[in-house]
Design a protein around this motif. Structure first.
Motif, PDB file in Angstrom:
ATOM      1  N   ASP A 236      -3.759  10.530  -2.534  1.00  7.80           N
ATOM      2  CA  ASP A 236      -4.788   9.700  -1.759  1.00  7.80           C
ATOM      3  C   ASP A 236      -4.976  10.509  -0.432  1.00  7.80           C
ATOM      4  O   ASP A 236      -4.165  11.065   0.174  1.00  7.80           O
ATOM      5  CB  ASP A 236      -4.017   8.314  -1.430  1.00  7.80           C
ATOM      6  CG  ASP A 236      -5.004   7.411  -1.069  1.00  7.80           C
ATOM      7  OD1 ASP A 236      -5.419   6.650  -1.701  1.00  7.80           O
ATOM      8  OD2 ASP A 236      -4.991   7.609   0.266  1.00  7.80           O
TER       9      ASP A 236
ATOM     10  N   CYS B  10      -4.020   0.195   5.122  1.00  5.70           N
ATOM     11  CA  CYS B  10      -3.138   1.458   5.593  1.00  5.70           C
ATOM     12  C   CYS B  10      -3.396   1.586   7.084  1.00  5.70           C
ATOM     13  O   CYS B  10      -2.199   1.828   7.570  1.00  5.70           O
ATOM     14  CB  CYS B  10      -2.858   2.658   5.039  1.00  5.70           C
ATOM     15  SG  CYS B  10      -4.435   3.422   4.342  1.00  5.70           S
TER      16      CYS B  10
ATOM     17  N   ARG C   4     -19.403   1.845   0.326  1.00 10.25           N
ATOM     18  CA  ARG C   4     -17.874   1.901   0.124  1.00 10.25           C
ATOM     19  C   ARG C   4     -17.545   0.459  -0.441  1.00 10.25           C
ATOM     20  O   ARG C   4     -16.923   0.193  -1.340  1.00 10.25           O
ATOM     21  CB  ARG C   4     -17.225   2.442   1.100  1.00 10.25           C
ATOM     22  CG  ARG C   4     -15.551   2.193   1.036  1.00 10.25           C
ATOM     23  CD  ARG C   4     -14.661   2.786   1.961  1.00 10.25           C
ATOM     24  NE  ARG C   4     -13.597   2.704   1.893  1.00 10.25           N
ATOM     25  CZ  ARG C   4     -12.408   3.406   1.311  1.00 10.25           C
ATOM     26  NH1 ARG C   4     -13.089   4.480   0.722  1.00 10.25           N
ATOM     27  NH2 ARG C   4     -11.210   3.214   1.392  1.00 10.25           N
TER      28      ARG C   4
ATOM     29  N   CYS D 217      -4.241  -3.051  -1.240  1.00  7.65           N
ATOM     30  CA  CYS D 217      -5.374  -2.386  -0.538  1.00  7.65           C
ATOM     31  C   CYS D 217      -6.598  -3.413  -0.102  1.00  7.65           C
ATOM     32  O   CYS D 217      -7.232  -3.095   0.784  1.00  7.65           O
ATOM     33  CB  CYS D 217      -5.915  -1.101  -1.448  1.00  7.65           C
ATOM     34  SG  CYS D 217      -4.798   0.290  -1.592  1.00  7.65           S
TER      35      CYS D 217
ATOM     36  N   CYS E 192     -10.061  -3.278   1.478  1.00  7.65           N
ATOM     37  CA  CYS E 192     -10.528  -1.626   2.060  1.00  7.65           C
ATOM     38  C   CYS E 192     -11.042  -0.576   1.171  1.00  7.65           C
ATOM     39  O   CYS E 192     -12.038  -0.261   1.393  1.00  7.65           O
ATOM     40  CB  CYS E 192      -8.963  -1.133   2.569  1.00  7.65           C
ATOM     41  SG  CYS E 192      -9.442   0.664   2.906  1.00  7.65           S
TER      42      CYS E 192
ATOM     43  N   HIS F  14      -5.231   9.150   2.728  1.00  8.24           N
ATOM     44  CA  HIS F  14      -4.570   8.879   4.124  1.00  8.24           C
ATOM     45  C   HIS F  14      -2.977   9.075   3.985  1.00  8.24           C
ATOM     46  O   HIS F  14      -2.276   8.548   4.833  1.00  8.24           O
ATOM     47  CB  HIS F  14      -4.771   7.303   4.211  1.00  8.24           C
ATOM     48  CG  HIS F  14      -6.359   7.353   4.601  1.00  8.24           C
ATOM     49  ND1 HIS F  14      -7.181   6.827   3.502  1.00  8.24           N
ATOM     50  CD2 HIS F  14      -7.155   7.323   5.556  1.00  8.24           C
ATOM     51  CE1 HIS F  14      -8.499   6.705   4.077  1.00  8.24           C
ATOM     52  NE2 HIS F  14      -8.368   7.090   5.369  1.00  8.24           N
TER      53      HIS F  14
ATOM     54  N   ILE G  23       0.925  -1.277  -0.011  1.00 10.53           N
ATOM     55  CA  ILE G  23       0.089  -0.097  -0.072  1.00 10.53           C
ATOM     56  C   ILE G  23       0.846   1.290  -0.088  1.00 10.53           C
ATOM     57  O   ILE G  23       1.875   1.080   0.682  1.00 10.53           O
ATOM     58  CB  ILE G  23      -0.949  -0.174   1.204  1.00 10.53           C
ATOM     59  CG1 ILE G  23      -1.649  -1.212   1.039  1.00 10.53           C
ATOM     60  CG2 ILE G  23      -1.753   1.150   1.066  1.00 10.53           C
ATOM     61  CD1 ILE G  23      -2.338  -1.386   2.580  1.00 10.53           C
ATOM     62  N   CYS G  24       0.397   2.300  -0.794  1.00 10.41           N
ATOM     63  CA  CYS G  24       1.333   3.448  -1.022  1.00 10.41           C
ATOM     64  C   CYS G  24       1.973   3.916   0.294  1.00 10.41           C
ATOM     65  O   CYS G  24       3.075   4.265   0.681  1.00 10.41           O
ATOM     66  CB  CYS G  24       0.449   4.397  -1.763  1.00 10.41           C
ATOM     67  SG  CYS G  24      -1.068   4.719  -1.322  1.00 10.41           S
TER      68      CYS G  24
HETATM   69  S1  SF4 Z   1      -7.746   2.007  -0.252  1.00  9.88           S
HETATM   70 FE1  SF4 Z   1      -7.657   1.570   1.839  1.00  9.88          FE
HETATM   71  S2  SF4 Z   1      -5.582   0.671   2.207  1.00  9.88           S
HETATM   72 FE2  SF4 Z   1      -5.700   1.640   0.143  1.00  9.88          FE
HETATM   73  S3  SF4 Z   1      -4.913   3.554   0.732  1.00  9.88           S
HETATM   74 FE3  SF4 Z   1      -6.945   3.952   0.494  1.00  9.88          FE
HETATM   75  S4  SF4 Z   1      -7.401   3.531   2.927  1.00  9.88           S
HETATM   76 FE4  SF4 Z   1      -5.235   2.832   2.518  1.00  9.88          FE
END
Ligand code: SF4
Lengths: 422, 167
Positions: A121, A297, A385, A357, A360, A123, A100-101
């Motif tokens: 992104d 993440c 989601r 990911c 998630c 997060h 994950i990034c």
């Molecule tokens: S999809 Fe989920 S795991 Fe991937 S960057 Fe976004 S919050 Fe983090």
């Protein structure tokens, strides 16, 4: 300490600006690191190419393929192909299915205390775990950043958060994050930054810090950073020994402050359909589940795998329950394998998938069907989601998720682990 | 107030997140892939009723959640005329402005309007007129820096990365 001394965020951004800056002003600053992933970079490639832009400094860029990893649909495979080709043509640091990034940034030598990092992104705040000033932007802002090497920021006000005490063995960083979400709600830290100081008895792990900084996004925060300390120094030394400095810690002053006593904290849970809809696990225990997910993440790091393995060791997950665990990076997975955690999870009947990911994002593996209820360590439980409108998601720590995986119902970790004196 | 200038306002509540506005499974770049997800977290009647030019009016922390700009594309393809909310989530706020989609804030508009009420929005005067009754409501515009980006038609044109209007 006087009222006029700058916050750490102001001090850090002043250093970048080369002049004093104050909360509220808009400054344009060069950024140190730019991240984009397959689901956001894909949106700007055509535009970038059409405008004839060049990447100003490829060495500052990280591109990850983690959201479609590997792709489950033809149109997403097409988007990802464009991302791979673009990155290779422009000599960018491409991480294909490496994790994950945000986890990859945490593991990257370029990310140290004070690094100014922007990611396509939300997060991106996670990198604040090592003291980076890290924030999420949309694809268009990132496009401009890639082309010009800079972007504008409104200097945020800071909220000082101090963590104290010694947590119960099943209480994790995620619980502190859920506590903060209960305190602030979904917008309470909006446009502001959290400056966190770890005054706990033993020091929170970097993994727990990452979970907290990651979830700060759900409080509306622009950034969240742990003031670097001995834990940070040890982490960076073990990682790669990258050199770093940080403004004087005692000079900082935040308008609003908050202390969390971890001794008093028990496992918390976010109920549908908001990450800030917080309850104690005891208030919802017994709720039947169709899926448990450990990953993302916010909860797929080594300490999560250690916790999950400790709880399920020698047992099996509830029959008919989908239990999925996804490491947040190849580095995490390799170490979890070396320590036997993955083996333990497989023996217990957990489906372990490749670093990504995963479930998630609601884009890749692990979506929900009609009427299904899931408990996850991931970041968000917004309606729609992960599945149809009538599906529901609870969010909690890995300890709660692993305990619930054994029973098929929301379960307090103390009931399945500590009662037997493990 | 000439009727022809009136549009309707889709009135939503607090903490409207991006997964409601555009669920992740509709992620993509092409119109056919993206547009069906517009307002996809709501019952299908909502999107069906929305017409190009209509406004979206929301409450606290509008647009919280993902940074994925697929929702901006969905807004463009659906012809969203602008968004007025009590307050915006920061990434969403930047994304709309970067795309040149007008936005403004007002603390109680989302409580004052009736569902799908007809209104007229004067984005240079930053006022909203209720078509029935003609009440004029003052809106709070974005700050000066952001107004300049908006006036240029979005970030890429503001930075001179793009000279002409993108189709
Ligand atoms: S999809 Fe989920 S795991 Fe991937 S960057 Fe976004 S919050 Fe983090």
């Amino acid at each position: 300490m006087t009222i006029s001394s700058p916050t750490r965020l102001e001090a850090l951004l002043a250093e970048k600006a080369g002049r004093p800056v104050r909360a509220g002003e808009v400054v344009t600053l060069p950024v140190d690191v730019i991240m984009a992933h397959d689901a956001t970079l894909a949106l700007l490639i055509d535009e970038f190419t059409r405008l004839g832009c060049a990447v100003r400094d490829p060495d500052r860029v990280m591109v990850t393929c983690d959201h479609f990893a590997p792709p489950a649909r033809i149109d997403w495979a097409d988007l990802q192909r464009a991302v791979i080709d673009f990155s290779q043509r422009r000599g960018l640091d491409l991480r294909l299915y490496q994790g994950i990034c945000h986890q990859l940034l945490l593991e990257d030598r370029r990310v140290t205390p004070g690094t100014l990092l922007v990611g396509a992104d939300s997060h991106t705040t996670l990198a604040g775990a090592v003291g980076a000033v890290a924030t999420g932007l949309g694809a268009t802002d990132i496009l401009a950043c890639l082309a010009t090497g800079e972007t504008w920021f409104r200097v945020p006000e800071s909220i000082g958060v101090t963590l104290t005490g010694a947590p119960k063995p099943w209480v994790m960083g995620r619980d502190a994050a859920l506590y903060l979400l209960g305190h602030f709600g979904e917008a309470g830290a909006g446009y502001r930054a959290l400056e966190l100081r770890d005054r706990t008895a033993n020091g929170l792990t970097m993994d727990s810090r990452a979970a907290i900084c990651c979830m700060a996004t759900e409080m509306g925060a622009k950034a969240a950073l742990f003031v670097p300390d001995a834990v940070t120094a040890a982490f960076l030394r073990a990682r790669d020994g990258a050199p770093w400095t940080f403004p004087d810690e005692d000079a900082a002053a935040c308008a609003e402050t908050l202390t969390i006593a971890l001794d008093a904290l028990d496992s918390l849970i976010a109920c549908p359909h908001s990450p800030a809809n917080i309850a104690g696990v005891r208030e919802v225990e017994g709720t039947p589940l169709h899926q448990v997910y450990i990953g993302s993440c916010a909860g797929g790091r080594l300490e999560d795998f250690a916790m999950a393995a400790a709880i399920v060791a020698g047992r099996t997950v509830a029959p008919g329950l989908k239990v999925i665990a996804v490491p947040s990076s190849v580095t995490v997975m390799r170490e979890a394998m070396r320590r036997g955690y993955i083996h333990t999870l497989l023996d217990a009947g957990v489906c372990v998938s490749n670093p990504s990911c995963g479930a998630c994002g609601g884009i890749d593996k692990g979506v929900l069907g009609s009427g299904e209820t899931a408990l996850m360590t991931s970041t968000r439980n917004f309606q729609g989601r992960l599945g149809p409108r009538d599906s529901a998601v609870y969010l909690a720590s890995t300890a709660v998720c692993a305990a619930s995986a054994l029973t098929g119902r929301i379960t307090h970790p103390a009931d399945v682990w500590w009662e037997e004196g493990r | 107030m000439s009727e022809s200038r009136c549009v309707r306002a889709l009135v939503l509540g607090d903490h409207v997140n991006t997964d409601l506005l555009h669920p992740p499974r509709f992620f993509g770049t092409a119109r056919e892939a993206v547009l069906p997800g517009f307002l996809g977290g709501y019952p299908p009647e909502v999107a069906a009723r929305f017409r190009p030019g209509d406004l979206i009016v929301g409450g606290v922390n509008f647009g919280c959640g993902s940074s994925r700009e697929a929702y901006v594309r969905a807004f463009r393809y659906a012809g969203v005329g602008g968004v007025i909310a009590h307050s915006f989530s920061r990434i969403f706020y930047r994304n709309l402005i970067n795309a040149g989609i007008p936005l403004a804030t007002h603390p109680t508009l989302y409580q004052a309007l009736t569902p799908w009420e007809t209104v007229h929005w004067e984005t240079d005067g930053w006022t909203l007129t209720r078509c029935a009754g003609g009440e004029v409501i003052a809106l709070t515009p974005p700050d000066a820096h952001l107004r300049r980006i908006l006036a240029a038609g979005g970030l890429l044109r503001y930075l001179g990365l793009e000279a002409e209007h993108a189709v």
